[in-house]
Design a protein around this motif. Structure first.
Motif, PDB file in Angstrom:
ATOM      1  N   PHE A  18     -11.594  -2.921  17.418  1.00 47.02           N
ATOM      2  CA  PHE A  18     -12.953  -3.386  17.156  1.00 47.02           C
ATOM      3  C   PHE A  18     -13.951  -2.373  17.709  1.00 47.02           C
ATOM      4  CE2 PHE A  18     -10.667  -7.270  16.574  1.00 47.02           C
ATOM      5  CZ  PHE A  18     -11.381  -7.923  15.585  1.00 47.02           C
ATOM      6  N   ALA A  19     -15.144  -2.375  17.103  1.00 49.85           N
ATOM      7  CA  ALA A  19     -16.273  -1.565  17.576  1.00 49.85           C
ATOM      8  C   ALA A  19     -15.847  -0.099  17.740  1.00 49.85           C
ATOM      9  CB  ALA A  19     -16.846  -2.175  18.852  1.00 49.85           C
ATOM     10  N   ARG A  22     -12.304   0.692  16.739  1.00 45.33           N
ATOM     11  CA  ARG A  22     -12.074   0.752  15.296  1.00 45.33           C
ATOM     12  C   ARG A  22     -12.449   2.133  14.766  1.00 45.33           C
ATOM     13  NH1 ARG A  22     -15.415  -3.040  13.320  1.00 45.33           N
ATOM     14  NH2 ARG A  22     -16.957  -1.407  13.110  1.00 45.33           N
ATOM     15  N   ARG A  63      -9.193  -3.692  26.576  1.00 42.97           N
ATOM     16  CA  ARG A  63      -8.261  -4.792  26.821  1.00 42.97           C
ATOM     17  C   ARG A  63      -7.350  -4.850  25.596  1.00 42.97           C
ATOM     18  NH1 ARG A  63     -12.135  -9.518  29.461  1.00 42.97           N
ATOM     19  NH2 ARG A  63     -13.793  -8.060  29.923  1.00 42.97           N
ATOM     20  N   ASP A  68      -3.270 -12.113  19.173  1.00 43.03           N
ATOM     21  CA  ASP A  68      -4.434 -12.904  19.624  1.00 43.03           C
ATOM     22  C   ASP A  68      -4.358 -13.377  21.070  1.00 43.03           C
ATOM     23  OD1 ASP A  68      -5.769 -12.606  17.255  1.00 43.03           O
ATOM     24  OD2 ASP A  68      -5.289 -14.599  16.469  1.00 43.03           O
ATOM     25  N   HIS A  87      -9.562  -4.015  22.304  1.00 46.98           N
ATOM     26  CA  HIS A  87     -10.905  -4.517  22.598  1.00 46.98           C
ATOM     27  C   HIS A  87     -11.612  -3.561  23.563  1.00 46.98           C
ATOM     28  CE1 HIS A  87     -10.035  -9.095  21.849  1.00 46.98           C
ATOM     29  NE2 HIS A  87      -9.835  -8.358  20.767  1.00 46.98           N
ATOM     30  N   PRO A  88     -12.559  -2.774  23.110  1.00 48.97           N
ATOM     31  CA  PRO A  88     -13.381  -2.020  24.064  1.00 48.97           C
ATOM     32  C   PRO A  88     -14.296  -2.989  24.823  1.00 48.97           C
ATOM     33  CG  PRO A  88     -14.171  -1.684  21.831  1.00 48.97           C
ATOM     34  CD  PRO A  88     -12.937  -2.529  21.723  1.00 48.97           C
ATOM     35  N   TYR A  90     -16.893  -5.552  26.110  1.00 45.45           N
ATOM     36  CA  TYR A  90     -17.620  -6.517  25.282  1.00 45.45           C
ATOM     37  C   TYR A  90     -19.141  -6.357  25.456  1.00 45.45           C
ATOM     38  CZ  TYR A  90     -12.963  -8.644  25.371  1.00 45.45           C
ATOM     39  OH  TYR A  90     -11.613  -8.872  25.274  1.00 45.45           O
ATOM     40  N   SER A  91     -19.857  -6.747  24.399  1.00 43.36           N
ATOM     41  CA  SER A  91     -21.322  -6.596  24.459  1.00 43.36           C
ATOM     42  C   SER A  91     -22.019  -7.703  23.687  1.00 43.36           C
ATOM     43  CB  SER A  91     -21.729  -5.222  23.923  1.00 43.36           C
ATOM     44  OG  SER A  91     -21.286  -5.053  22.576  1.00 43.36           O
ATOM     45  N   GLY A  92     -21.441  -8.895  23.719  1.00 46.86           N
ATOM     46  CA  GLY A  92     -22.067 -10.008  23.012  1.00 46.86           C
ATOM     47  C   GLY A  92     -23.301 -10.525  23.736  1.00 46.86           C
ATOM     48  N   GLY A  93     -23.906 -11.543  23.149  1.00 46.22           N
ATOM     49  CA  GLY A  93     -25.091 -12.157  23.749  1.00 46.22           C
ATOM     50  C   GLY A  93     -26.361 -11.479  23.331  1.00 46.22           C
TER      51      GLY A  93
ATOM     52  N   TYR B  49     -23.312  -7.917  14.728  1.00 48.56           N
ATOM     53  CA  TYR B  49     -22.343  -8.494  15.665  1.00 48.56           C
ATOM     54  C   TYR B  49     -20.994  -8.628  14.985  1.00 48.56           C
ATOM     55  CZ  TYR B  49     -25.930  -9.899  19.028  1.00 48.56           C
ATOM     56  OH  TYR B  49     -26.938  -9.905  19.961  1.00 48.56           O
ATOM     57  N   GLU B  50     -19.956  -8.241  15.703  1.00 51.51           N
ATOM     58  CA  GLU B  50     -18.603  -8.522  15.224  1.00 51.51           C
ATOM     59  C   GLU B  50     -17.832  -9.194  16.348  1.00 51.51           C
ATOM     60  OE1 GLU B  50     -15.911  -5.256  14.497  1.00 51.51           O
ATOM     61  OE2 GLU B  50     -17.202  -3.904  15.622  1.00 51.51           O
ATOM     62  N   PRO B  55      -9.506 -14.946  19.562  1.00 61.45           N
ATOM     63  CA  PRO B  55      -9.707 -14.741  21.002  1.00 61.45           C
ATOM     64  C   PRO B  55     -11.131 -15.104  21.458  1.00 61.45           C
ATOM     65  CG  PRO B  55      -8.496 -12.897  20.087  1.00 61.45           C
ATOM     66  CD  PRO B  55      -8.961 -13.724  18.926  1.00 61.45           C
ATOM     67  N   HIS B  80     -22.355 -18.494  18.735  1.00 55.46           N
ATOM     68  CA  HIS B  80     -22.723 -17.080  18.616  1.00 55.46           C
ATOM     69  C   HIS B  80     -22.729 -16.660  17.154  1.00 55.46           C
ATOM     70  CE1 HIS B  80     -23.227 -12.908  19.683  1.00 55.46           C
ATOM     71  NE2 HIS B  80     -23.132 -13.196  20.967  1.00 55.46           N
ATOM     72  N   VAL B  92     -27.487 -15.990  20.004  1.00 56.08           N
ATOM     73  CA  VAL B  92     -26.580 -16.818  20.803  1.00 56.08           C
ATOM     74  C   VAL B  92     -27.317 -18.044  21.334  1.00 56.08           C
ATOM     75  CG1 VAL B  92     -27.043 -15.453  22.900  1.00 56.08           C
ATOM     76  CG2 VAL B  92     -24.955 -16.793  22.783  1.00 56.08           C
ATOM     77  N   LEU B 115     -19.948 -15.392  29.121  1.00 62.30           N
ATOM     78  CA  LEU B 115     -19.782 -15.017  27.702  1.00 62.30           C
ATOM     79  C   LEU B 115     -19.994 -13.521  27.506  1.00 62.30           C
ATOM     80  CD1 LEU B 115     -21.133 -16.908  24.624  1.00 62.30           C
ATOM     81  CD2 LEU B 115     -21.661 -14.491  24.880  1.00 62.30           C
ATOM     82  N   LYS B 116     -20.982 -12.978  28.184  1.00 62.91           N
ATOM     83  CA  LYS B 116     -21.327 -11.568  27.967  1.00 62.91           C
ATOM     84  C   LYS B 116     -20.207 -10.617  28.401  1.00 62.91           C
ATOM     85  CE  LYS B 116     -25.749 -10.259  28.275  1.00 62.91           C
ATOM     86  NZ  LYS B 116     -26.320 -10.298  26.940  1.00 62.91           N
ATOM     87  N   ILE B 121     -16.840  -9.979  21.676  1.00 67.56           N
ATOM     88  CA  ILE B 121     -17.930  -9.875  20.698  1.00 67.56           C
ATOM     89  C   ILE B 121     -18.631  -8.553  20.997  1.00 67.56           C
ATOM     90  CG2 ILE B 121     -20.106 -10.904  19.900  1.00 67.56           C
ATOM     91  CD1 ILE B 121     -19.021 -13.622  20.947  1.00 67.56           C
ATOM     92  N   TRP B 122     -18.991  -7.839  19.928  1.00 67.74           N
ATOM     93  CA  TRP B 122     -19.633  -6.537  20.102  1.00 67.74           C
ATOM     94  C   TRP B 122     -20.871  -6.478  19.223  1.00 67.74           C
ATOM     95  CZ3 TRP B 122     -14.552  -7.539  19.278  1.00 67.74           C
ATOM     96  CH2 TRP B 122     -13.649  -7.175  20.290  1.00 67.74           C
TER      97      TRP B 122
END
Lengths: 93, 146
Positions: A18-19, A22, A63, A68, A87-88, A90-93, B49-50, B55, B80, B92, B115-116, B121-122
């Motif tokens: 991912f990201a 990928r 990671r 899964d 998984h590099p 994470y950067s959500g939110g 966002y992906e 997971p 999200h 989010v 979560l962050k 999530i990227w």
């Protein structure tokens, strides 16, 4: 590209990222041959990094998930039909 | 549904309704929105966002359980977005419903921070170039004009 099969049996381990992982994998899903009794994750990823030079510096930050679930260790063996996901950070939110 | 990844816009009103219950004396809802940040390449107009879906949803369940252990009785919501989210839209929503405000505030803060760093999530910037537009060429005179 479908899984490598011989006599109906899957003979490959799939690797996707991912990201940034990928991109380092060339935006593609890799199917790497694996013996029926499996291969260690670290050895499989070293083989892949030799073919994808941008992956090597990224791997220590990733990671690793197998089917899964988080990999318990890089010495865990994966078997044909398994899927590794990179998984590099994470950067959500 | 209290744990959700969606490629469609998230509704704050729906999130609030999902958290409502008779015993919820306190509801805290955190909303994260896309900002028009300036970058070296231009101004952010959207974020892509992906997520690694299974997971990521598993991490939402883990965060929910961890919040419940810290704040017994709290009810959590973690939603999200995925895909392209334009500036101003919600990326989010994290909510917490509890009997009292201290647990609701604490659990919501705990969950968004987790979560962050814990959810696969990227995001990547979509920017509009800061370069000024190229000057327009003057049109050649129309033949026979004037």
């Amino acid at each position: 590209m479908g899984p490598d099969r011989k006599g109906g049996a899957v003979r490959t381990v799939r690797v996707r990222g991912f990201a940034t992982a990928r991109a380092a994998l060339g935006d593609r899903l890799w199917e790497l041959p694996a013996a029926p009794d499996g291969v260690r994750i670290d050895r499989l990823l070293a083989r892949l990094a030799a073919r994808c030079p941008r992956l090597a510096p990224l791997l220590p930050t990733c990671r690793i998930f197998v089917n899964d679930e988080p990999a318990r260790s890089l010495e865990t063996r994966v078997r044909p039909g398994d899927e590794i996901t990179l998984h590099p950070p994470y950067s959500g939110g | 549904m209290l744990h959700r990844l969606s490629s469609r816009p998230l509704s704050l009103a729906r999130a609030y309704r999902a958290l409502e219950s008779e015993s919820a004396g306190a509801i805290v809802v955190f909303v994260g929105r896309v900002r028009p940040d300036a970058t070296g390449h231009g101004k952010v107009v959207a974020l892509d966002y992906e997520a690694d879906r299974n997971p990521a949803l598993g991490s939402f369940r883990e965060i929910d359980r961890a919040a419940f252990r810290r704040y017994p009785g709290v009810r959590m919501l973690l939603w999200h977005r995925t895909g392209r989210v334009p500036v101003g839209q919600i990326a989010v929503i994290v909510g917490a419903a509890a009997s009292h405000r201290s647990a609701a505030f604490g659990a919501a803060r705990f969950a968004i921070e987790r979560l962050k760093v814990q959810s696969p999530i990227w995001k990547s910037d979509r920017v509009r170039s800061a370069r000024p537009p190229r000057p327009r060429r003057s049109r050649p005179a129309a033949p026979g004009g004037g």
